[in-house]
Design a protein around this motif. Structure first.
Motif, PDB file in Angstrom:
ATOM      1  N   ALA A   1      -1.329  11.839  -4.972  1.00  0.00           N
ATOM      2  CA  ALA A   1      -2.660  11.598  -4.421  1.00  0.00           C
ATOM      3  C   ALA A   1      -2.815  12.255  -3.056  1.00  0.00           C
ATOM      4  O   ALA A   1      -3.852  12.870  -2.757  1.00  0.00           O
ATOM      5  CB  ALA A   1      -2.914  10.091  -4.317  1.00  0.00           C
ATOM      6  N   LYS A   2      -1.796  12.144  -2.212  1.00  0.00           N
ATOM      7  CA  LYS A   2      -1.835  12.801  -0.906  1.00  0.00           C
ATOM      8  C   LYS A   2      -1.920  14.314  -1.068  1.00  0.00           C
ATOM      9  O   LYS A   2      -2.633  14.997  -0.335  1.00  0.00           O
ATOM     10  CB  LYS A   2      -0.583  12.430  -0.099  1.00  0.00           C
ATOM     11  CG  LYS A   2      -0.542  10.991   0.378  1.00  0.00           C
ATOM     12  CD  LYS A   2      -1.571  10.732   1.466  1.00  0.00           C
ATOM     13  CE  LYS A   2      -1.435   9.353   2.042  1.00  0.00           C
ATOM     14  NZ  LYS A   2      -2.477   9.039   3.049  1.00  0.00           N
ATOM     15  N   ARG A   3      -1.191  14.835  -2.038  1.00  0.00           N
ATOM     16  CA  ARG A   3      -1.202  16.276  -2.289  1.00  0.00           C
ATOM     17  C   ARG A   3      -2.601  16.763  -2.640  1.00  0.00           C
ATOM     18  O   ARG A   3      -3.004  17.864  -2.262  1.00  0.00           O
ATOM     19  CB  ARG A   3      -0.230  16.591  -3.437  1.00  0.00           C
ATOM     20  CG  ARG A   3       0.144  18.047  -3.560  1.00  0.00           C
ATOM     21  CD  ARG A   3       0.893  18.339  -4.847  1.00  0.00           C
ATOM     22  NE  ARG A   3       2.033  17.474  -5.105  1.00  0.00           N
ATOM     23  CZ  ARG A   3       2.779  17.550  -6.203  1.00  0.00           C
ATOM     24  NH1 ARG A   3       2.480  18.441  -7.152  1.00  0.00           N
ATOM     25  NH2 ARG A   3       3.798  16.724  -6.383  1.00  0.00           N
ATOM     26  N   PHE A   4      -3.359  15.915  -3.327  1.00  0.00           N
ATOM     27  CA  PHE A   4      -4.703  16.311  -3.761  1.00  0.00           C
ATOM     28  C   PHE A   4      -5.790  15.913  -2.759  1.00  0.00           C
ATOM     29  O   PHE A   4      -6.969  15.971  -3.090  1.00  0.00           O
ATOM     30  CB  PHE A   4      -5.000  15.723  -5.137  1.00  0.00           C
ATOM     31  CG  PHE A   4      -4.547  16.604  -6.275  1.00  0.00           C
ATOM     32  CD1 PHE A   4      -5.458  17.358  -6.995  1.00  0.00           C
ATOM     33  CD2 PHE A   4      -3.211  16.709  -6.592  1.00  0.00           C
ATOM     34  CE1 PHE A   4      -5.043  18.182  -8.027  1.00  0.00           C
ATOM     35  CE2 PHE A   4      -2.777  17.521  -7.621  1.00  0.00           C
ATOM     36  CZ  PHE A   4      -3.699  18.273  -8.346  1.00  0.00           C
ATOM     37  N   GLY A   5      -5.404  15.484  -1.569  1.00  0.00           N
ATOM     38  CA  GLY A   5      -6.398  15.327  -0.508  1.00  0.00           C
ATOM     39  C   GLY A   5      -6.830  13.918  -0.181  1.00  0.00           C
ATOM     40  O   GLY A   5      -7.799  13.738   0.568  1.00  0.00           O
ATOM     41  N   ILE A   6      -6.155  12.893  -0.705  1.00  0.00           N
ATOM     42  CA  ILE A   6      -6.495  11.514  -0.339  1.00  0.00           C
ATOM     43  C   ILE A   6      -5.983  11.261   1.077  1.00  0.00           C
ATOM     44  O   ILE A   6      -4.795  11.432   1.357  1.00  0.00           O
ATOM     45  CB  ILE A   6      -5.889  10.506  -1.327  1.00  0.00           C
ATOM     46  CG1 ILE A   6      -6.426  10.782  -2.742  1.00  0.00           C
ATOM     47  CG2 ILE A   6      -6.226   9.083  -0.913  1.00  0.00           C
ATOM     48  CD1 ILE A   6      -7.927  10.728  -2.878  1.00  0.00           C
ATOM     49  N   THR A   7      -6.859  10.832   1.965  1.00  0.00           N
ATOM     50  CA  THR A   7      -6.517  10.698   3.380  1.00  0.00           C
ATOM     51  C   THR A   7      -6.320   9.252   3.814  1.00  0.00           C
ATOM     52  O   THR A   7      -5.888   9.014   4.944  1.00  0.00           O
ATOM     53  CB  THR A   7      -7.621  11.327   4.248  1.00  0.00           C
ATOM     54  OG1 THR A   7      -8.881  10.689   3.954  1.00  0.00           O
ATOM     55  CG2 THR A   7      -7.749  12.812   3.957  1.00  0.00           C
ATOM     56  N   THR A   8      -6.644   8.301   2.961  1.00  0.00           N
ATOM     57  CA  THR A   8      -6.517   6.890   3.317  1.00  0.00           C
ATOM     58  C   THR A   8      -5.127   6.373   2.952  1.00  0.00           C
ATOM     59  O   THR A   8      -4.433   6.980   2.129  1.00  0.00           O
ATOM     60  CB  THR A   8      -7.582   6.063   2.584  1.00  0.00           C
ATOM     61  OG1 THR A   8      -7.631   6.484   1.208  1.00  0.00           O
ATOM     62  CG2 THR A   8      -8.950   6.279   3.197  1.00  0.00           C
ATOM     63  N   PRO A   9      -4.689   5.251   3.552  1.00  0.00           N
ATOM     64  CA  PRO A   9      -3.364   4.697   3.229  1.00  0.00           C
ATOM     65  C   PRO A   9      -3.252   4.341   1.750  1.00  0.00           C
ATOM     66  O   PRO A   9      -4.213   3.882   1.137  1.00  0.00           O
ATOM     67  CB  PRO A   9      -3.290   3.442   4.108  1.00  0.00           C
ATOM     68  CG  PRO A   9      -4.249   3.695   5.229  1.00  0.00           C
ATOM     69  CD  PRO A   9      -5.358   4.489   4.634  1.00  0.00           C
ATOM     70  N   ILE A  10      -2.062   4.538   1.187  1.00  0.00           N
ATOM     71  CA  ILE A  10      -1.834   4.300  -0.237  1.00  0.00           C
ATOM     72  C   ILE A  10      -0.690   3.315  -0.406  1.00  0.00           C
ATOM     73  O   ILE A  10       0.405   3.516   0.111  1.00  0.00           O
ATOM     74  CB  ILE A  10      -1.504   5.608  -0.975  1.00  0.00           C
ATOM     75  CG1 ILE A  10      -2.632   6.630  -0.793  1.00  0.00           C
ATOM     76  CG2 ILE A  10      -1.267   5.345  -2.459  1.00  0.00           C
ATOM     77  CD1 ILE A  10      -2.308   7.991  -1.362  1.00  0.00           C
ATOM     78  N   SER A  11      -0.959   2.248  -1.158  1.00  0.00           N
ATOM     79  CA  SER A  11       0.069   1.254  -1.461  1.00  0.00           C
ATOM     80  C   SER A  11       0.986   1.795  -2.547  1.00  0.00           C
ATOM     81  O   SER A  11       0.583   2.604  -3.384  1.00  0.00           O
ATOM     82  CB  SER A  11      -0.586  -0.047  -1.925  1.00  0.00           C
ATOM     83  OG  SER A  11       0.361  -0.884  -2.547  1.00  0.00           O
ATOM     84  N   THR A  12       2.241   1.331  -2.533  1.00  0.00           N
ATOM     85  CA  THR A  12       3.164   1.708  -3.601  1.00  0.00           C
ATOM     86  C   THR A  12       3.580   0.501  -4.435  1.00  0.00           C
ATOM     87  O   THR A  12       4.591   0.536  -5.135  1.00  0.00           O
ATOM     88  CB  THR A  12       4.423   2.391  -3.016  1.00  0.00           C
ATOM     89  OG1 THR A  12       4.999   1.554  -2.014  1.00  0.00           O
ATOM     90  CG2 THR A  12       4.077   3.743  -2.428  1.00  0.00           C
TER      91      THR A  12
END
Length: 722
Positions: free
Chosen positions: A442-453
């Motif tokens: 998701a980060k690779r594709f441009g998501i800039t908000t925090p992501i839970s794992t």
């Protein structure tokens, strides 16, 4: 004579007893002396600075004629003027034409000791300095009306010590050159009140439809309250905020004796001018214009900003969102061309009602639209759309996801699981490839908000923005290459000189082309036969729906003919919206907009041909039995043959490179059972060949998602999705 001599000796003795100060007395004396000297030197330098500043100040008439703001004409991609922003100056009002209540209101809220200080208020400055030592940094709020005038006319708004010092010197110079009435007149005719209005006459006409000479007490209080934060307290943006601020102004006027405490004034009863000039375009301009501070060198001359916006698409997008959004909910839309150019942007159903841009600023749960990243990670890990998975109940770390319909389909393939948005399959895939891997994708594709794992992240529990999700889908449409949204094509001066021109950045490869082809295959199926059927427009469309728990958010994001569009709907307070699902209203709004957006573009078929890399291709028989020219292999009798040694008889049916056909292990010749001992031990054979001849590795199409680990306590609630 003797007595006189003795008195002299006694006096001399007393003089010797008198000593110079030591210890704290010495330091106190030095502090007073040096402090006084430094103060005198500082006062001298300050006086010289004020003197030189006063001599360099423009005349009063020159200051009246100076416009201290910039006019900006914003144009669409075809050159059509969509909005003109910048200063609007009403009639210049001399001091005796300005209503006294307007003067009193402004002095009460901005500078109550205006008539007693000399440009800088020592009381406010001393209090601010003392408060700064306690951690309450309020020095920025100490500016007098004279200082504000100096800043607005001669300086910028940077909150630095250097700027504050220059502001103070200029304020002292203004006070030495002009009268209090002249300074107040300049201030009230030049200060910014929001919405492009400079000066009280322009503000009065903008907000109340009449000149400033007719201002009432309540109207004067509203205008005076705007100076602190023109956008926040603007009556066209937030009537209640403007009224509340006006009440503060009126209370200060009463406390300072500028109006009778017994007088009742109701700002809420003021008739505001209807603002019909605002429309959905302002969501876009509010987003794009602040970028000029980065793109351009500092300039105050009039400029023209040529943007990527398409007027027809913007108008269609506004209609599509407004007509499909459920009652009580809001909608947002972002549409990108294949290079990232923003063709349309809708931040809400009504800009006049609320100028909050939900397309770029709001963060909401994306629901099953997030599965894009789950399946991208799975495809990159080796899955293909044809691979079999199992839609069955599953528990991961104490979390048991359920499908939208409540049922389970059993063994299905990846394509079907994605098309019907099977939550259990997404959970198993995320568990297999790793939740951190999904987050990285998701980060690779441009998501800039925090992501839970946490496990629930595979169903879109992490909040994100519409523009970021649309960007991610646009990168899929671009074949796995990065896409950067932008809104400015070029900026020119009024004379046509180019100050800035957009240059496309080199796109980065985000995933291999076969992964992009595979996910496009899945997205197209989701629209053709799955949850996104309402997004069909009579030509190929690929996309994904998203619905969060209790129908709080509905999404549809997809692409066709090089245009990628993302639609979100929901309430600002995140309450439930009856019947809201991504496959309904958002998908319908998408279709209504896209039919117009692609009408002049050729129909484009999607590239879903998976040209897999060699490591993922179906292996042939030689992969298991060996190639005599490359490495050790086992002949038909089970003998170990060294590399390059191919002498001896060989069964012509035994396949070599370029011959025969591939197949399952059951189709391959088996090593016969002899009584003779093998030429080498099992351990050596395994090291040499990697696999036993009769136990080849499973084909990718036979892969099944592994069973979930032992349940542990749940970590986080998950949104339901489809």
């Amino acid at each position: 004579m003797a007595k006189r001599g003795s008195r002299r000796k006694a006096a001399a003795g007393r003089k010797k007893v008198k000593q110079k100060p030591t210890g704290w007395r010495l330091w106190l004396r030095r502090t007073i002396v040096w402090g006084g000297s430094l103060a005198l030197i500082g006062a001298l330098f300050l006086g010289l600075a004020v003197l030189f500043a006063a001599r360099s100040l423009p005349s009063y008439n020159e200051l009246k004629a100076t416009q201290n703001a910039q006019t900006i004409v914003v144009r669409a991609r075809d050159g059509t003027e969509i909005v003109e922003l910048g200063p609007t100056f009403g009639k210049w009002l001399d001091s005796d034409e300005i209503p006294q209540v307007m003067k009193d209101a402004m002095i009460s809220v901005e500078d109550k000791r205006y008539h007693s200080h000399f440009g800088v208020d020592p009381v406010r400055l001393t209090g601010a300095v003392l408060e700064s030592f306690t951690g309450d940094k309020r020095i920025g709020g100490t500016s007098t009306i004279t200082q504000q005038l100096a800043r607005n006319v001669f300086l910028n708004s940077n909150r630095t010590l250097d700027r504050k010092m220059r502001e103070a010197v200029l304020a002292l110079a203004l006070e030495s050159k002009f009268t209090k009435d002249q300074i107040l007149e300049l201030y009230l005719n030049k200060v910014y009140f929001g919405g492009g209005a400079y000066g009280i006459d322009s503000a009065s006409r903008k907000f109340f439809s009449h000149p400033a000479t007719e201002l009432t007490t309540a109207e004067a209080a509203i205008i005076a309250g705007l100076v602190k934060a023109p956008s926040r307290y603007s009556p066209t943006a937030d009537v209640q905020a403007a009224v509340d601020r006006a009440q503060v102004v009126l209370q200060l006027m009463k406390e300072q004796g500028r109006i009778d405490p017994n007088v009742t004034v109701e700002p809420a009863t003021v008739n505001l001018k209807p603002d019909r000039g605002q429309n959905s375009v302002r969501y876009f301009t509010d987003w794009v214009l602040p970028q000029l501070d980065i793109l351009l060198p500092e300039t105050f001359e009039p400029i023209e900003v040529w943007t990527t916006l398409d007027v027809g698409m913007q108008r269609t997008a506004a209609t599509a969102v407004k007509s499909n959004t459920p009652d009580g909910a809001q909608g947002a839309l972002v549409s990108l061309d294949r290079d990232g150019a923003i063709l349309a942007m809708i931040g809400g159903t009504d800009y006049v009602e609320t100028n909050y841009n939900r397309a770029t600023d709001a963060v909401r749960q994306p629901g099953s639209a997030w599965k894009l990243f789950v399946y991208l990670a799975a495809l990159e890990a080796g899955y293909t759309p044809e691979d079999s998975v199992k839609d069955v109940p599953v528990t991961i770390d104490g979390w048991s996801p359920r499908n939208s319909g409540g049922g389970y389909a059993g063994e299905i393939n990846i394509r079907t699981a994605f098309a019907y948005s099977k939550n259990t399959v997404a959970a198993q895939l995320g568990n297999e490839v790793g939740f951190g891997t999904v987050a990285s994708m998701a980060k690779r594709f441009g998501i800039t908000t925090p992501i839970s794992t946490f496990p629930a992240m595979v169903l879109g529990s992490s909040e994100t923005r519409v523009i970021d999700m649309t960007r991610a889908f646009a990168s899929v449409s671009a074949g796995g290459f990065s896409v950067e949204p932008y809104g400015v094509l070029k900026v020119t001066t009024g004379d046509g000189e180019t100050l800035y021109e957009h240059e496309n950045k080199r796109a980065a490869r985000l995933v291999p082309d076969y992964v992009a082809a595979g996910i496009t295959d899945l997205l197209q199926t989701a629209v053709n036969t799955g949850t996104g059927k309402a997004a069909q427009i009579g030509r190929p469309v690929a996309g994904k729906t998203g619905t969060t728990s209790s129908n709080k958010d509905g999404w549809f994001i997809g692409f066709s003919s090089g245009i990628t569009t993302g639609v979100w709907m929901g309430r600002d307070d995140a309450k439930r919206v009856a019947g809201l699902q991504g496959g309904r209203a958002p998908a319908q709004a998408f279709a209504a907009y896209m039919r117009y957006a692609v009408k002049d573009r050729p129909v484009e078929q999607f590239n879903t041909d998976l040209k897999l890399p060699e490591w993922q291709l179906e292996p042939d028989d030689e992969f298991y039995f060996g190639d005599p020219d490359e490495y050790y292999y086992i002949d038909e009798q089970g003998n170990l043959i060294e590399p390059g040694v191919s002498d001896g008889p060989r069964d012509p049916s035994f396949p070599v490179e370029g011959e025969g056909q591939t197949g399952d292990a059951t189709d391959r010749p088996q090593v016969p059972n002899n009584d003779a001992p093998p030429a080498a031990g099992d351990d050596f054979l395994n090291r040499a060949t990697g696999e036993r001849p009769n136990t080849p590795p499973a084909r990718p199409s036979q892969r099944a998602v592994p069973p979930p680990p032992v349940p542990r306590p749940a970590q986080q609630p998950a949104p339901s999705g489809n």
